[in-house]
Design a protein around this motif. Structure first.
Motif, PDB file in Angstrom:
ATOM      1  N   THR A   1       0.833  -1.205   0.000  1.00 43.17           N
ATOM      2  CA  THR A   1       0.000   0.000   0.000  1.00 43.17           C
ATOM      3  C   THR A   1       0.867   1.255   0.000  1.00 43.17           C
ATOM      4  N   TYR A   2       1.938   1.212   0.775  1.00 39.01           N
ATOM      5  CA  TYR A   2       2.860   2.345   0.834  1.00 39.01           C
ATOM      6  C   TYR A   2       3.417   2.646  -0.559  1.00 39.01           C
ATOM      7  N   LEU A   3       3.931   1.618  -1.227  1.00 40.81           N
ATOM      8  CA  LEU A   3       4.535   1.835  -2.553  1.00 40.81           C
ATOM      9  C   LEU A   3       3.492   2.224  -3.602  1.00 40.81           C
ATOM     10  N   ARG A   4       2.333   1.544  -3.557  1.00 38.93           N
ATOM     11  CA  ARG A   4       1.273   1.861  -4.526  1.00 38.93           C
ATOM     12  C   ARG A   4       0.808   3.298  -4.384  1.00 38.93           C
ATOM     13  N   THR A   5       0.675   3.739  -3.124  1.00 38.02           N
ATOM     14  CA  THR A   5       0.234   5.108  -2.876  1.00 38.02           C
ATOM     15  C   THR A   5       1.237   6.094  -3.449  1.00 38.02           C
ATOM     16  N   MET A   6       2.520   5.800  -3.198  1.00 41.30           N
ATOM     17  CA  MET A   6       3.553   6.696  -3.707  1.00 41.30           C
ATOM     18  C   MET A   6       3.510   6.769  -5.240  1.00 41.30           C
ATOM     19  N   ILE A   7       3.299   5.617  -5.850  1.00 34.35           N
ATOM     20  CA  ILE A   7       3.308   5.550  -7.311  1.00 34.35           C
ATOM     21  C   ILE A   7       2.029   6.156  -7.912  1.00 34.35           C
ATOM     22  N   GLU A   8       0.876   5.778  -7.337  1.00 32.45           N
ATOM     23  CA  GLU A   8      -0.391   6.187  -7.962  1.00 32.45           C
ATOM     24  C   GLU A   8      -0.783   7.623  -7.605  1.00 32.45           C
ATOM     25  N   LYS A   9      -0.542   8.013  -6.355  1.00 31.76           N
ATOM     26  CA  LYS A   9      -0.984   9.343  -5.941  1.00 31.76           C
ATOM     27  C   LYS A   9       0.062  10.412  -6.185  1.00 31.76           C
TER      28      LYS A   9
ATOM     29  N   ARG B   1       2.996   9.983  -8.250  1.00 33.98           N
ATOM     30  CA  ARG B   1       3.845   9.685  -9.394  1.00 33.98           C
ATOM     31  C   ARG B   1       5.261   9.275  -8.978  1.00 33.98           C
ATOM     32  N   GLY B   2       5.328   8.530  -7.879  1.00 36.33           N
ATOM     33  CA  GLY B   2       6.601   7.922  -7.511  1.00 36.33           C
ATOM     34  C   GLY B   2       7.530   8.761  -6.660  1.00 36.33           C
ATOM     35  N   ARG B   3       7.079   9.953  -6.263  1.00 36.09           N
ATOM     36  CA  ARG B   3       7.951  10.798  -5.439  1.00 36.09           C
ATOM     37  C   ARG B   3       7.104  11.585  -4.451  1.00 36.09           C
ATOM     38  N   ALA B   4       7.435  11.472  -3.160  1.00 35.86           N
ATOM     39  CA  ALA B   4       6.639  12.184  -2.162  1.00 35.86           C
ATOM     40  C   ALA B   4       7.460  12.493  -0.918  1.00 35.86           C
ATOM     41  N   GLY B   5       6.995  13.486  -0.177  1.00 33.29           N
ATOM     42  CA  GLY B   5       7.606  13.807   1.113  1.00 33.29           C
ATOM     43  C   GLY B   5       7.021  12.914   2.200  1.00 33.29           C
ATOM     44  N   LEU B   6       7.724  12.864   3.326  1.00 41.83           N
ATOM     45  CA  LEU B   6       7.294  12.023   4.447  1.00 41.83           C
ATOM     46  C   LEU B   6       5.904  12.407   4.946  1.00 41.83           C
ATOM     47  N   LYS B   7       5.651  13.692   5.115  1.00 42.71           N
ATOM     48  CA  LYS B   7       4.367  14.145   5.654  1.00 42.71           C
ATOM     49  C   LYS B   7       3.222  13.745   4.729  1.00 42.71           C
ATOM     50  N   ALA B   8       3.419  13.972   3.435  1.00 41.49           N
ATOM     51  CA  ALA B   8       2.383  13.633   2.457  1.00 41.49           C
ATOM     52  C   ALA B   8       2.078  12.136   2.497  1.00 41.49           C
TER      53      ALA B   8
ATOM     54  N   GLY C   1      12.744  14.352  -1.590  1.00 38.58           N
ATOM     55  CA  GLY C   1      11.664  13.474  -1.140  1.00 38.58           C
ATOM     56  C   GLY C   1      11.994  12.009  -1.340  1.00 38.58           C
ATOM     57  N   ARG C   2      11.033  11.175  -0.961  1.00 37.78           N
ATOM     58  CA  ARG C   2      11.177   9.737  -1.165  1.00 37.78           C
ATOM     59  C   ARG C   2      10.871   9.402  -2.616  1.00 37.78           C
ATOM     60  N   VAL C   3      11.645   8.479  -3.206  1.00 39.08           N
ATOM     61  CA  VAL C   3      11.422   8.118  -4.599  1.00 39.08           C
ATOM     62  C   VAL C   3      11.295   6.602  -4.735  1.00 39.08           C
ATOM     63  N   ALA C   4      10.195   6.149  -5.359  1.00 40.04           N
ATOM     64  CA  ALA C   4      10.042   4.727  -5.669  1.00 40.04           C
ATOM     65  C   ALA C   4      10.908   4.417  -6.885  1.00 40.04           C
ATOM     66  N   THR C   5      11.730   3.376  -6.808  1.00 39.90           N
ATOM     67  CA  THR C   5      12.655   3.060  -7.896  1.00 39.90           C
ATOM     68  C   THR C   5      11.969   2.235  -8.992  1.00 39.90           C
TER      69      THR C   5
ATOM     70  N   GLU D   1       8.922   6.601 -17.750  1.00 37.44           N
ATOM     71  CA  GLU D   1      10.001   7.126 -18.604  1.00 37.44           C
ATOM     72  C   GLU D   1      10.728   8.265 -17.908  1.00 37.44           C
ATOM     73  N   TYR D   2       9.938   9.154 -17.265  1.00 36.67           N
ATOM     74  CA  TYR D   2      10.532  10.377 -16.733  1.00 36.67           C
ATOM     75  C   TYR D   2      11.546  10.090 -15.638  1.00 36.67           C
ATOM     76  N   GLN D   3      11.392   8.922 -15.013  1.00 36.44           N
ATOM     77  CA  GLN D   3      12.193   8.706 -13.831  1.00 36.44           C
ATOM     78  C   GLN D   3      13.686   8.576 -14.139  1.00 36.44           C
ATOM     79  N   SER D   4      13.992   7.984 -15.308  1.00 41.35           N
ATOM     80  CA  SER D   4      15.391   7.735 -15.612  1.00 41.35           C
ATOM     81  C   SER D   4      16.193   9.034 -15.694  1.00 41.35           C
ATOM     82  N   THR D   5      15.524  10.141 -15.961  1.00 42.37           N
ATOM     83  CA  THR D   5      16.241  11.411 -16.076  1.00 42.37           C
ATOM     84  C   THR D   5      16.580  12.013 -14.715  1.00 42.37           C
ATOM     85  N   LEU D   6      15.998  11.430 -13.647  1.00 47.68           N
ATOM     86  CA  LEU D   6      16.210  12.022 -12.331  1.00 47.68           C
ATOM     87  C   LEU D   6      17.549  11.650 -11.724  1.00 47.68           C
ATOM     88  N   PHE D   7      18.153  10.579 -12.211  1.00 46.63           N
ATOM     89  CA  PHE D   7      19.356  10.096 -11.534  1.00 46.63           C
ATOM     90  C   PHE D   7      20.588  10.272 -12.405  1.00 46.63           C
TER      91      PHE D   7
END
Ligand code: ADE
Length: 323
Positions: A251-259, A261-268, A300-304, A317-323
């Motif tokens: 649920t933690y990972l799905r929320t990060m990904i679906e709500k 887009r794979g990147r969120a702060g701790l509070k959110a 923030g936190r990032v789902a890989t 696709e967009y994620q590969s440009t972040l690293f």
């Protein structure tokens, strides 16, 4: 079952953490040969890796008494009462020591350094301070978050010891022993032991709980014997996946990904999954980070990508440009 008798009582019975055991053996032997108290110890690790168990073992191996307290609940006066009642060379264990209030931590400095405490006598302008000598004791602190201890407090622990996640092979040994010690004993096949071990997230406490749950499943749905097939079936039933992730992790990972887009702060994240921030940081995230499913960045936190793949999402696709 008596929870306590299931725990290892000696360093020899304690599985894994080889380097830690060697270190402790040296300090214990040296302290005993000098007839002195051990230097203060800080155990650092994610939950469930055996910090409390090791603290009890240290007391047992020293032949010392064991007293314990939990960090967040302690006030200065509670600490003073406990400290003044310790025996010579006692082990005084404080769990979640990073959650002890700052001024309570500070009140322990003279106790840790010079085996004495300052106690206020009376109140107001007429109040006086008396200094009370203490037994030579050993403070053993346990924390999931070393960084949250005040620097001067942390530095007063002569030995800071980090525990690591266990290998599946180490956990399998523990499952095997536990299956024999539980009353009534549990019949479990070797490949089933390994399967439970593999899915226990490197954590003894999770393995122990898993064995008990799977035993219940085998008792009700089969003949009580935990075969490889029954183990698989039970773990599917309890929604523990191939990597040992449970519903909360997913649920933690799905929320990060679906709500987010794979990147969120701790509070959110805390708000979105209705968990407190501490639980997220101390319980959920460490193993996801170890698996390489999560990275902590200043943004923030990032789902890989690996997390996306494991949960069956197309890699963004967009994620590969972040690293
Ligand atoms: N119980 C908790 N941690 C343990 C360990 N490392 N070995 C054996 N039993 C344990």
């Amino acid at each position: 079952d008596s929870q306590y008798s299931l725990r290892p009582q000696t360093l020899d019975e304690f599985i894994g953490q080889g380097r830690v055991k060697k270190q402790l053996r040296i300090h214990i032997e040296a302290a005993k040969s000098r007839g002195q108290a051990l230097a203060h110890i800080l155990f650092v690790s994610p939950p469930g890796l055996g910090k409390t168990t090791l603290a009890r073992i240290v007391a047992n191996e020293m032949g010392s008494s064991f007293k314990s307290a939990v960090g967040p609940a302690m006030e200065r006066l509670d600490i003073a009462t406990l400290l003044t009642n310790l025996e010579e060379r006692a082990i005084f264990f404080i769990d979640e020591i990073h959650r002890m209030k700052g001024y309570v931590q500070e009140s322990m400095y003279p106790a840790m350094e010079d085996y004495k405490i300052d106690l206020p006598i009376g109140q107001g302008p007429a109040a006086d301070i008396i200094t009370v000598p203490l037994a030579h004791f050993t403070l053993v602190g346990a924390t999931t978050r070393e960084g949250l201890l005040g620097g001067p407090f942390r530095d007063r622990f002569g030995n800071r010891i980090h525990l690591d996640y266990y290998s599946p092979e180490e956990i399998q040994i523990a499952i095997n022993r536990l299956s024999e010690r539980l009353q009534p004993s549990v019949k479990i096949e070797e490949d089933a032991e390994y399967e439970l071990a593999r899915r226990s997230r490197g954590t003894m406490r999770i393995a122990e709980n898993m064995l008990r749950k799977v035993r219940d499943y085998a008792t009700v749905e089969s003949d009580g014997i935990i075969t490889y097939e029954i183990a698989q079936e039970a773990l599917d039933f309890f929604e523990i996946d191939e990597l040992g992730l449970d519903d909360n992790d997913r649920t933690y990972l799905r929320t990060m990904i679906e709500k987010f887009r794979g990147r969120a702060g701790l509070k959110a994240m805390a708000v979105a999954v209705s968990e407190d921030e501490r639980t997220i940081e101390e319980v959920y995230e460490p193993y996801l980070i170890k698996l390489g499913f999560l990275t902590l960045t200043p943004m923030g936190r990032v789902a890989t990508d690996a997390a996306y793949q494991h949960l069956g999402y197309p890699t963004p696709e967009y994620q590969s440009t972040l690293f």
